[in-house]
Scaffold this motif. Structure first.
Motif, short mmCIF file in Angstrom:
data_model
loop_
_atom_site.label_atom_id
_atom_site.label_comp_id
_atom_site.label_asym_id
_atom_site.label_seq_id
_atom_site.Cartn_x
_atom_site.Cartn_y
_atom_site.Cartn_z
N SER A 138 -15.20 7.55 -5.91
CA SER A 138 -14.35 7.10 -7.00
C SER A 138 -14.97 7.44 -8.36
O SER A 138 -14.29 7.97 -9.25
N LEU A 139 -16.26 7.12 -8.53
CA LEU A 139 -16.92 7.41 -9.80
C LEU A 139 -17.00 8.91 -10.04
O LEU A 139 -16.69 9.39 -11.14
N HIS A 143 -13.38 5.10 -21.94
CA HIS A 143 -14.07 4.07 -21.18
C HIS A 143 -13.51 4.00 -19.76
O HIS A 143 -12.29 3.90 -19.58
N LEU A 144 -14.39 4.04 -18.79
CA LEU A 144 -14.01 3.65 -17.45
C LEU A 144 -14.14 2.13 -17.37
O LEU A 144 -14.63 1.50 -18.31
N THR A 201 -18.00 6.27 -21.36
CA THR A 201 -18.90 5.27 -20.78
C THR A 201 -18.34 4.82 -19.43
O THR A 201 -17.13 4.64 -19.27
N THR A 202 -19.24 4.65 -18.47
CA THR A 202 -18.80 4.36 -17.10
C THR A 202 -18.57 2.88 -16.84
O THR A 202 -17.77 2.52 -15.99
N ALA A 234 -24.43 10.63 -10.76
CA ALA A 234 -23.02 11.00 -10.68
C ALA A 234 -22.69 12.13 -11.65
O ALA A 234 -21.88 13.02 -11.33
N VAL A 235 -23.31 12.13 -12.83
CA VAL A 235 -23.11 13.22 -13.78
C VAL A 235 -23.58 14.55 -13.19
O VAL A 235 -22.88 15.58 -13.29
N LEU A 236 -24.75 14.54 -12.55
CA LEU A 236 -25.24 15.77 -11.94
C LEU A 236 -24.26 16.29 -10.90
O LEU A 236 -23.93 17.48 -10.87
#
Length: 238
Positions: A96-97, A83-84, A43-44, A139-141
């Motif tokens: 960063s993400l 966990h982020l 989880t971000t 960001a996942v893509l």
């Protein structure tokens, strides 16, 4: 309509808030875990704004939500929950993400990455998709393709000993354009029980809410020709 029967060896589900994996793909994660997949959840955000109480202790809420995630993971049978620590509602699709997501992809080396479809913004005329969902989805893509599999992205991760890794497929949930469905008939009850572990987020804990969750999966099941299903937009990367 395509019913997906594959069981990936390793899975990484990346979502914004601690209860998002259960809502979006809990039946699928439980099905794959039961079939032998090594399933991880990331989880971000810390989910610290997941309350409308102006007097809530948000630090304590974030701690509670970590515990709830651990309890839900035990129900689903996943191998690990990570966990982020980004603040809820202030997530940015920045370097960063993306570096954090690539780090986990290269470390865990999943065959399949799940996440929210960032192109799904308006749900009928009553809901705007949460900004954290959309930011996490984009960001996942970017992390899954091309960054995780390209040595010129985030070279500092190679210095950490994390070599490149290319997931073979993305599964995007909450999509308006599903092209595969996963049969979750055998795991729909575990999905619901896992979601109910997130007690801090549930205003309705009645059987009526459980019925609503079953009806949602039943509607997807009709598209797939099974009793209960979850739909995804699958993108093959390798």
């Amino acid at each position: 309509m395509t019913l997906d029967h594959d069981t990936p060896a390793r899975v990484l589900a990346i979502y914004a808030h601690p209860d998002d994996p259960e809502i979006s793909s809990g039946g699928t994660l439980a099905r794959w875990a039961s079939a032998g997949s090594e399933v991880h959840i990331l989880t971000t955000t810390r989910g610290d704004k997941g309350t409308s109480d102006p007097n809530a202790d948000t630090v304590e809420l974030a701690r509670v939500r970590v515990d709830e995630s651990a309890a839900a993971a035990r129900v689903l049978g996943v191998a690990g929950v990570h966990h982020l620590d980004y603040p809820d509602g202030d997530l940015d699709d920045d370097r960063s993400l993306r570096a954090d997501l690539v780090r986990y992809i290269r470390r865990l080396r999943p065959d399949v990455v799940l996440g929210p479809d960032p192109t799904a913004v308006f749900f009928a005329d009553s809901y705007v998709n949460h900004r954290d969902h959309r930011v996490t989805g984009w960001a996942v893509l970017d992390a899954a393709s091309p960054a995780a599999g390209n040595p010129h992205y985030f070279p500092e991760l190679r210095a950490e000993g994390l070599d490149i890794h290319q997931p073979r497929a993305l599964y995007l949930s909450g999509t308006f354009e599903p092209n595969v469905w996963i049969d979750v008939t055998a795991t729909i009850d575990r999905k619901i029980e896992a979601l109910f572990c997130h007690a801090s987020q549930l205003a309705d804990t009645t059987e009526r809410f459980r019925d609503f969750l079953r009806e949602t999966a039943e509607a997807a099941g009709r598209a797939a020709g099974v009793s209960y299903a979850e739909g995804f937009r699958r993108i093959v990367l390798a």
